[in-house]
Structures are given as C-alpha cells and as structure tokens.
Design an enzyme around this catalytic site. Structure first.
Site, PDB file in Angstrom:
ATOM      1  N   GLY A   4       0.814  -1.214   0.000  1.00 39.71           N
ATOM      2  CA  GLY A   4       0.000   0.000   0.000  1.00 39.71           C
ATOM      3  C   GLY A   4       0.849   1.265   0.000  1.00 39.71           C
ATOM      4  O   GLY A   4       0.516   2.238  -0.682  1.00 39.71           O
ATOM      5  N   SER A   5       1.930   1.259   0.748  1.00 39.02           N
ATOM      6  CA  SER A   5       2.762   2.469   0.830  1.00 39.02           C
ATOM      7  C   SER A   5       3.336   2.827  -0.537  1.00 39.02           C
ATOM      8  O   SER A   5       3.314   3.993  -0.944  1.00 39.02           O
ATOM      9  CB  SER A   5       3.909   2.262   1.831  1.00 39.02           C
ATOM     10  OG  SER A   5       3.387   2.025   3.118  1.00 39.02           O
TER      11      SER A   5
ATOM     12  N   ASN B  81      -7.909   4.003   8.740  1.00 39.47           N
ATOM     13  CA  ASN B  81      -7.313   2.852   9.416  1.00 39.47           C
ATOM     14  C   ASN B  81      -7.393   2.922  10.929  1.00 39.47           C
ATOM     15  O   ASN B  81      -7.340   1.900  11.601  1.00 39.47           O
ATOM     16  CB  ASN B  81      -5.850   2.685   8.986  1.00 39.47           C
ATOM     17  CG  ASN B  81      -5.074   3.977   8.992  1.00 39.47           C
ATOM     18  OD1 ASN B  81      -5.420   4.945   8.324  1.00 39.47           O
ATOM     19  ND2 ASN B  81      -4.023   4.012   9.789  1.00 39.47           N
TER      20      ASN B  81
ATOM     21  N   GLN C 196      -7.754  -0.041   3.567  1.00 40.76           N
ATOM     22  CA  GLN C 196      -8.616  -0.589   4.624  1.00 40.76           C
ATOM     23  C   GLN C 196      -9.978  -1.023   4.091  1.00 40.76           C
ATOM     24  O   GLN C 196     -10.675  -1.816   4.726  1.00 40.76           O
ATOM     25  CB  GLN C 196      -8.830   0.443   5.739  1.00 40.76           C
ATOM     26  CG  GLN C 196      -7.606   0.713   6.575  1.00 40.76           C
ATOM     27  CD  GLN C 196      -7.216  -0.447   7.482  1.00 40.76           C
ATOM     28  OE1 GLN C 196      -8.047  -1.248   7.893  1.00 40.76           O
ATOM     29  NE2 GLN C 196      -5.933  -0.548   7.790  1.00 40.76           N
TER      30      GLN C 196
ATOM     31  N   SER D 225      -3.592  -3.270  -0.590  1.00 45.45           N
ATOM     32  CA  SER D 225      -2.488  -4.030  -0.002  1.00 45.45           C
ATOM     33  C   SER D 225      -2.989  -5.386   0.484  1.00 45.45           C
ATOM     34  O   SER D 225      -3.947  -5.460   1.259  1.00 45.45           O
ATOM     35  CB  SER D 225      -1.906  -3.235   1.168  1.00 45.45           C
ATOM     36  OG  SER D 225      -0.904  -3.991   1.799  1.00 45.45           O
ATOM     37  N   ALA D 226      -2.337  -6.453   0.050  1.00 45.98           N
ATOM     38  CA  ALA D 226      -2.834  -7.819   0.296  1.00 45.98           C
ATOM     39  C   ALA D 226      -2.925  -8.189   1.779  1.00 45.98           C
ATOM     40  O   ALA D 226      -3.852  -8.888   2.186  1.00 45.98           O
ATOM     41  CB  ALA D 226      -1.946  -8.827  -0.431  1.00 45.98           C
ATOM     42  N   HIS D 227      -1.973  -7.732   2.586  1.00 46.14           N
ATOM     43  CA  HIS D 227      -1.948  -8.223   3.967  1.00 46.14           C
ATOM     44  C   HIS D 227      -3.062  -7.664   4.847  1.00 46.14           C
ATOM     45  O   HIS D 227      -3.233  -8.078   5.989  1.00 46.14           O
ATOM     46  CB  HIS D 227      -0.563  -8.009   4.612  1.00 46.14           C
ATOM     47  CG  HIS D 227      -0.246  -6.605   5.035  1.00 46.14           C
ATOM     48  ND1 HIS D 227      -0.299  -6.207   6.352  1.00 46.14           N
ATOM     49  CD2 HIS D 227       0.157  -5.532   4.338  1.00 46.14           C
ATOM     50  CE1 HIS D 227       0.073  -4.939   6.429  1.00 46.14           C
ATOM     51  NE2 HIS D 227       0.350  -4.501   5.223  1.00 46.14           N
TER      52      HIS D 227
ATOM     53  N   THR E  12      11.710  -7.571 -10.866  1.00 50.29           N
ATOM     54  CA  THR E  12      11.145  -8.911 -11.042  1.00 50.29           C
ATOM     55  C   THR E  12       9.949  -9.067 -10.127  1.00 50.29           C
ATOM     56  O   THR E  12      10.001  -8.733  -8.951  1.00 50.29           O
ATOM     57  CB  THR E  12      12.213  -9.972 -10.733  1.00 50.29           C
ATOM     58  OG1 THR E  12      13.311  -9.748 -11.625  1.00 50.29           O
ATOM     59  CG2 THR E  12      11.679 -11.385 -10.935  1.00 50.29           C
TER      60      THR E  12
ATOM     61  N   CYS F  18       2.033   2.561  13.274  1.00 54.72           N
ATOM     62  CA  CYS F  18       3.155   3.409  12.913  1.00 54.72           C
ATOM     63  C   CYS F  18       3.418   4.461  13.986  1.00 54.72           C
ATOM     64  O   CYS F  18       4.521   4.958  14.108  1.00 54.72           O
ATOM     65  CB  CYS F  18       2.875   4.107  11.591  1.00 54.72           C
ATOM     66  SG  CYS F  18       2.012   3.062  10.436  1.00 54.72           S
TER      67      CYS F  18
HETATM   68  C1  PLP Z   1      -1.663  -0.439   6.059  1.00 58.77           C
HETATM   69  C2  PLP Z   1      -2.028   0.797   5.325  1.00 58.77           C
HETATM   70  C3  PLP Z   1      -1.175   1.350   4.351  1.00 58.77           C
HETATM   71  C4  PLP Z   1       0.192   0.795   4.083  1.00 58.77           C
HETATM   72  O1  PLP Z   1       0.143  -0.443   3.408  1.00 58.77           O
HETATM   73  P1  PLP Z   1       1.445  -1.373   3.437  1.00 58.77           P
HETATM   74  O2  PLP Z   1       1.092  -2.490   2.505  1.00 58.77           O
HETATM   75  O3  PLP Z   1       1.613  -1.838   4.832  1.00 58.77           O
HETATM   76  O4  PLP Z   1       2.573  -0.551   2.924  1.00 58.77           O
HETATM   77  C5  PLP Z   1      -1.589   2.473   3.667  1.00 58.77           C
HETATM   78  N1  PLP Z   1      -2.786   3.021   3.915  1.00 58.77           N
HETATM   79  C6  PLP Z   1      -3.642   2.525   4.827  1.00 58.77           C
HETATM   80  C7  PLP Z   1      -4.964   3.182   5.034  1.00 58.77           C
HETATM   81  C8  PLP Z   1      -3.277   1.406   5.557  1.00 58.77           C
HETATM   82  O5  PLP Z   1      -4.124   0.920   6.488  1.00 58.77           O
END
Ligand code: PLP
Length: 392
Positions: free
Chosen positions: A72-73, A152, A180, A200-202, A238, A326
């Site tokens: 996501g970042s 978030n 989110q 972001s997948a996680h 890659t 963070c």
């Molecule tokens: C977690 C989060 C991110 C960052 O995503 P990462 O994959 O951890 O770099 C960015 N924006 C929001 C709103 C998030 O909750």
C-alpha cells in the site's frame, strides 16, 4: 501455547491457508522469472496475469489497469508523486485530508518541499471530510484529489461517490487509498469515478509486501521505480510472483464471502461496543457510529494511557493497538484523533480493537471481561482520576 486473541486486524491479518497453498508452488517448483521466454517463465507469467484478472474483477476494472507494487505504501507514493511530476505543467496543487495514512501525508509533505501546494482538508467530529471545504479549495492549479476510502484508525468511511463526482466534473484526477476498504466494501472504480486506487494484500488475509495500484486507462503519471520493462514499463523489478498469486486469491476469497464477512464482523463489533459501554464509564467511541468499517472499534478511556492498556491486555493474551501501528512507539497522540477534535490528553488514552474473520463472540466476551478490571486498576493508579472522583 496459550490461546492468543488477535484484535489488530487493521495492522495486518493472518494469511488464509487457502491463500498460502496457492502461493507455495511459486517459491519452489514454479520458480521461473515471468520475463523469461521458456515455459517455466511462462508459467509464472500466467500466474501473474491470472492474479491481475482477479484484482480487476474485484474492482470492476480492466486487467491492464492493475499494476502490482510492494504494498500500500508504494502504491500511495506512486499515485501521488507520479501524478504530481507528470502533471506539473498543468498545476502544482493537491488536495488531501488531515487524517490520511502517513504513506499519503508524508508523500504530500515531500512534495511540499518540491514546491507543490497541498491543502489538508478538515474532518468533522466523526472523521468525515468537509465536502464544502473540498469544493472551495479547488483552483485552476489543482491536479489531484487524494482521499482515503476508509480510515485505518477510526474506521470512518468517506463520501467517495460525492468526491468522485466533484473530481470528474472539474477534470481533476482522483486517487483513493482503499487499503482498509478492500475486502470490506464493494468498490466499483467506474461507478465511483476513481482514477487511481491503492490496495495491499496483507490487510485482507493475503501476504505482506505486495499490493497494487489501479490506474485508469489514459491517466498520465510518472514511474516511481525505474529499471526493467516489467508491468508494461511502468513498475520495474522482477515480480513477487508468490505474493501476487496470494494477492489474487485473497481478493477473490474476500469478495466471494463479503456479505457473510460483513454480517459477522458487524455483529462482533456491536457486541464489543455494547459490552464496553454497559460495563465501563467515561468511555467514548471514536469514529462514525454507523458509517464505519465492519471490524473497527476505537475507544478513548478517560484518565488512562492507551499504552498501559495495551500492555495489560497483552499480559491477558489480547493484541490490540493504540493509535496506529506506525505511531505506537512514539509518544505523539494520533493525528487522526487530534483532527476529530480530541484534546491531547484524551487522544493518548485510545484503544483500537479491530476484528477479523478469525475472531469469535467468545473472544469478544473475554476481552470485555478482562478490560473491566484493567481499566479500573489503571484508573485507581491515575492521579487525575483520584482528583475527579474526589470532586464527585
Ligand atoms: C496499512 C495501510 C497502508 C500501508 O500499506 P502497506 O502495505 O503496509 O505498505 C496504507 N494506507 C492505509 C490506510 C493502511 O491501512
């Protein structure tokens, strides 16, 4: 091992076993580089393209509008810096909000140092952006509006459709950090006039270190990562093939079970909120009472510190968060809680408990049961609480 209760799903989620199973072969026997022309490479290439299709379907987008990133970042950085530098000749003004994730806020601060002008919109007491202020902030110089889909920390969902309409009408690019929201809200990028979207997948039971940026066809933005010709010459490096495969599977699963997921999480969320309000005084729920992420709760317990609450909960085997991952570790109160108007001393006492697919009603009840004496004990130790009690 003692049963661990994980209620920090906004920080990250466990990868589902079905997702992991799809990923595993791409670490071992299917290790080819997608750019190689022999069949081992082709196999990886096909897997990446299948995932691209899975993400596109989830967003109502075309597969060629999906670009994989390291998370996501990176997607946020790419969207904002990419638009800023590629459209500088048109204007140097960007509009965002005060409650964005640091991946957006710090990118905007970087751009300010490069000569761009940034407007940080206010939010109301629930964390909803001020639409009138947004309209009034737009100038001939405005090239981008970047507003998160859902917050978030406090879970508030933004009026994305309205913002999309404003951006569309004014011919301004619209980026949304939907990290989110994905897996919790059905999103159609065309219906909502979204030009760029980060995910972001996680955050939805996929692996860490992989994400994607949706870029509407025709949108002009500079590259962030230069190098090889991957991702149609727009994002070098890659491909993280196992991660991308996991992302594709995770997003597919999330939307297959969306209604069930939401019903379950809302039920758990309301049970947790009720349990806390029924048993503990001087507590407030931060964020919007109803228009919030299904699994998000965020409380302020007056007279005590969020950090000490977290430590006491950890001893009882419960994982939560104070502010965002963070910011915990620093003593600054959350920028989000300050933006909704909380004074510093109250913003320090926040506890975020975020629910996920693996939480149960028993866990919610256990957390409430443990919180009651913890809050009482910490308050008994608090000089501020002693004083207030004395006055009552
Ligand atoms: C977690 C989060 C991110 C960052 O995503 P990462 O994959 O951890 O770099 C960015 N924006 C929001 C709103 C998030 O909750």
């Amino acid at each position: 091992m003692r049963n661990y209760i994980y209620m920090d799903n906004a920080a990250t989620t466990p990868t589902k076993k079905e997702v992991l199973a799809e990923m595993l072969p791409y670490f071992s026997e299917k290790y080819g580089n997608p750019s190689s022309i022999y069949s081992l490479g082709g196999q990886s290439k096909n897997a990446v393209e299948k995932a691209r299709e899975q993400v596109a379907i989830a967003l109502g987008a075309k597969a060629k509008e999906i670009y994989f990133t390291s998370g996501g970042s990176e997607a946020d950085n790419w969207a904002i810096k990419g638009i800023a530098f590629a459209n500088r000749h048109k204007g140097n003004h960007i509009i965002t909000s005060k409650i964005e994730h640091h991946a957006v806020l710090h990118t905007c601060e970087f751009l300010e140092r490069q000569g761009f002008k940034i407007t940080y919109l206010d939010v109301d007491e629930y964390g909803v952006v001020d639409i009138e202020q947004l309209k009034n902030s737009i100038t001939d110089e405005t090239i981008l509006i970047s507003i998160m889909f859902a917050n978030n920390e406090i879970g508030t969902i933004q009026p994305i459709k309205e913002i999309g309409e404003i951006a569309e009408e004014k011919g301004i690019y619209f980026h949304t950090d939907a990290v989110q929201a994905i897996g919790n809200i059905k999103i159609d990028v065309n219906e909502l006039n979204i030009d760029l979207l980060s995910l972001s997948a996680h955050k939805f039971h996929g692996p860490k270190g992989v994400g994607a940026l949706y870029i509407r066809q025709g949108v002009k933005l500079d590259n962030l990562i230069e190098g090889g010709a991957q991702e149609k010459n727009r994002r070098a490096g890659t491909e993280n093939v196992p991660g991308i495969v996991g992302l594709g599977k995770a997003i597919e699963l999330a939307y297959e079970n969306l209604d069930e997921h939401n019903e379950k999480l809302i039920n758990l969320r309301e049970r947790l909120i009720k349990g806390i309000f029924d048993n503990i005084d001087d507590v407030r729920l931060n964020g919007h009472p109803t228009n919030r992420l299904p699994g998000n709760t965020n409380f302020c317990f007056k007279y005590i510190e969020g950090e000490s609450l977290l430590l006491s909960l950890d001893i009882e085997g419960v994982a939560g968060s104070s502010g965002s991952a963070c910011t915990s570790g620093s003593l600054d109160p959350s920028h989000v809680l300050l933006a909704i108007g909380l004074p510093h001393e109250i913003a320090h006492g926040s506890l975020r408990l975020t629910l996920g697919d693996f939480n149960t009603e028993e866990e919610v009840d256990y957390v409430v049961e443990k919180l009651i004496p913890i809050v009482q004990r910490l308050r008994d130790m608090s000089p501020l609480y002693e004083k207030i009690k004395g006055e009552k």
